[in-house]
Design a protein around this motif. Sequence first.
Motif, mmCIF file in Angstrom:
data_model
loop_
_atom_site.group_PDB
_atom_site.id
_atom_site.type_symbol
_atom_site.label_atom_id
_atom_site.label_comp_id
_atom_site.label_asym_id
_atom_site.label_seq_id
_atom_site.Cartn_x
_atom_site.Cartn_y
_atom_site.Cartn_z
ATOM 1 N N VAL A 154 0.757 -1.283 -0.026
ATOM 2 C CA VAL A 154 -0.002 -0.022 -0.002
ATOM 3 C C VAL A 154 0.859 1.142 -0.075
ATOM 4 C CG1 VAL A 154 -1.590 1.445 1.485
ATOM 5 C CG2 VAL A 154 -2.017 -1.041 0.949
ATOM 6 N N PHE A 155 1.841 1.269 0.839
ATOM 7 C CA PHE A 155 2.881 2.556 0.899
ATOM 8 C C PHE A 155 3.524 2.664 -0.236
ATOM 9 C CE2 PHE A 155 1.789 2.041 5.435
ATOM 10 C CZ PHE A 155 2.086 3.573 5.772
ATOM 11 N N GLN A 157 2.776 1.883 -3.450
ATOM 12 C CA GLN A 157 2.026 2.469 -4.382
ATOM 13 C C GLN A 157 1.817 3.871 -4.397
ATOM 14 O OE1 GLN A 157 1.644 0.292 -7.082
ATOM 15 N NE2 GLN A 157 3.032 -0.702 -5.868
ATOM 16 N N SER A 158 2.010 4.363 -3.056
ATOM 17 C CA SER A 158 1.200 5.771 -2.906
ATOM 18 C C SER A 158 2.631 6.891 -2.742
ATOM 19 C CB SER A 158 0.433 5.878 -1.984
ATOM 20 O OG SER A 158 0.681 5.114 -0.694
ATOM 21 N N THR A 159 3.644 6.193 -2.205
ATOM 22 C CA THR A 159 4.642 7.273 -1.816
ATOM 23 C C THR A 159 5.712 7.191 -3.105
ATOM 24 O OG1 THR A 159 6.461 8.109 -0.546
ATOM 25 C CG2 THR A 159 6.119 5.645 -0.669
ATOM 26 N N GLU A 160 6.715 8.349 -3.377
ATOM 27 C CA GLU A 160 7.494 8.235 -4.342
ATOM 28 C C GLU A 160 9.004 8.618 -3.858
ATOM 29 O OE1 GLU A 160 6.520 11.024 -7.286
ATOM 30 O OE2 GLU A 160 4.960 10.146 -8.084
ATOM 31 N N SER A 161 8.969 8.514 -2.403
ATOM 32 C CA SER A 161 10.013 8.836 -1.484
ATOM 33 C C SER A 161 10.825 7.473 -1.230
ATOM 34 C CB SER A 161 9.582 9.640 -0.386
ATOM 35 O OG SER A 161 11.040 9.396 0.544
ATOM 36 N N ALA A 164 11.717 7.212 2.388
ATOM 37 C CA ALA A 164 10.555 6.606 3.329
ATOM 38 C C ALA A 164 10.286 5.019 3.277
ATOM 39 C CB ALA A 164 9.491 7.395 2.845
ATOM 40 N N LEU A 168 10.635 2.371 5.983
ATOM 41 C CA LEU A 168 9.563 1.532 6.112
ATOM 42 C C LEU A 168 10.116 0.047 6.126
ATOM 43 C CD1 LEU A 168 6.513 1.935 6.761
ATOM 44 C CD2 LEU A 168 6.189 1.181 4.424
ATOM 45 N N ARG A 246 17.288 13.630 0.159
ATOM 46 C CA ARG A 246 15.759 13.700 0.247
ATOM 47 C C ARG A 246 15.466 15.141 0.669
ATOM 48 N NH1 ARG A 246 11.525 13.676 3.531
ATOM 49 N NH2 ARG A 246 9.520 12.958 2.909
ATOM 50 N N ARG A 247 16.149 15.640 1.753
ATOM 51 C CA ARG A 247 15.905 17.012 2.339
ATOM 52 C C ARG A 247 16.262 18.079 1.432
ATOM 53 N NH1 ARG A 247 19.080 17.213 7.675
ATOM 54 N NH2 ARG A 247 18.049 15.177 7.780
#
Lengths: 266, 243
Positions: A154-155, A157-161, A164, A168, A246-247
């Motif tokens: 689920v994560f 498919q929704s995040t691009e980072s 992150a 996870l 990322r920052r």
Amino acid sequence: MNDQSFTPPPVPIPPQLRPSGDAPLGADPAEHVPINGLIGAIECVLRQPRRVMFQLRQPNSGYLIAALLVIAVVCSLIYGVVVGMFSYGTQLWAAPVKIAAGLLLSALICLPSLYIFACLGGAQARLVEVAGLVTGQLALTTVLLIGFAPVAWVFSQSTESMAAMGGLHLAFGLIATYFGLRFLDTGFVHFNARSSSGLKVWMLVFLMVMLQMTTALRPIVGTADSFLQTEKKFFLSHWTECLKQRRETPPTAMPDRGGQSGSQMR
Amino acid sequence: MSCQVKMPAPLWPFGQVSLLLRAEPVSMRQWVTRAQPERVLFCVAAVGVGAGLYGVAMGCWRDALQALYTGIKLPLVILLTTLGNGLLNGMLAPLLGLNLTFRQSLMAVLTTFTIATVMLGAFSPLAAFVVWNTAPLTGATRLPSVEYGFLQLTHVVFIASAGIMGNHCLVPLLRQWSGSASVAYKALVAWLAVNLLLGSQIAWVLRPFIWDPARPVEFIGPEYLRGSFYETVFDATRRLFFP
């Protein structure tokens, strides 16, 4: 409205799961029942770890060790596919291969030291029994990762980072590894070791090897031009670099998951 | 015997709502252990009705279409979370010392969500009353507007209260089942944590539930599949402390 009432037979309270380490292995007759099949082995690793430990100490434990190994490989491959679904493309096969290989390599690298630490602690265990416990640990770890797989998907498919997602997966891996190491610790209690401090040190070493393996086999989450990166890095410095990148990347300019984004993870 | 509990015949057991809400360990154990299809169907229907009603109350601040969408999306969040975490919850239970099968743990989690959504359904008139008394949405309303913040906070309080109470109902059963309060709380906290982790992300993907000033009313906007709840919280925290 619903006047028909009946008194259902009472549901018995199921037997409580026996806390590990409170009785010698084999004290419960259920532990003597051989474990058959992969599903049976998965069920036992989760619900009857003492039965697995007892069966691993029996003369014909080779089949069980092989079954646990197969479980570990298959489950890590499945979880790897979920990891690869963040980037798709070549990562769909590269991530499963790297995760399964990394896990097995970590165990293989650390197995001799575990046997030495066990003997130094006074444990009465043969190498095959120690190897059996390690395969049980890997099987439990990877089975738990399968439980985390829907959440990770689920994560992904929704995040691009990538940072992150990497974080996870790392968190899920650490939780699963905790339960795996707990299985190992319980198993060693029954080897009658005088001291468990060696085992604690080994756990730390194993954890470090696994974490370093995620960097040595990078990229696992993102993509890159080559299967493996040649530049040597310590995992902490690699993570720091990923977080810094990322920052520095504004949210609107977050990199794509595929293509050139792999350079972000190098 | 204390185990002899009168239960209505399980035809379409609306009467069992009160049994669930009372959360007596004996009746809860029967409910969870004998996970018959009609009970599962009842739980799904209860989630659909309870959370759906609350969703309608939530979305009606914007307009009727948003109310309809939120009325569909809120039960979806709960059912997808239950299904998505079913395997993990089933694995965590025996590892934490709880002798539950996969099916029983799935039913236990579905039952807690059912109880929570029944409460939400009961809260829905209150929520609708709050919405009705809140300043209506106008062209001047912005994200930092007081009325929007007030609504968000109200819904968080209602939903969190229902969730906490729903989960608390499971404690006596888990305690009896495991024979240990510590094991019961460990399992419950683990389930809560993973449900919160996945549930918040699914809710994030299915947003908006109340209103989005930048988009017309739509079921799921094209940009909602981007980012995650936790990244947003992390970024907001970072901006707050390290501007």
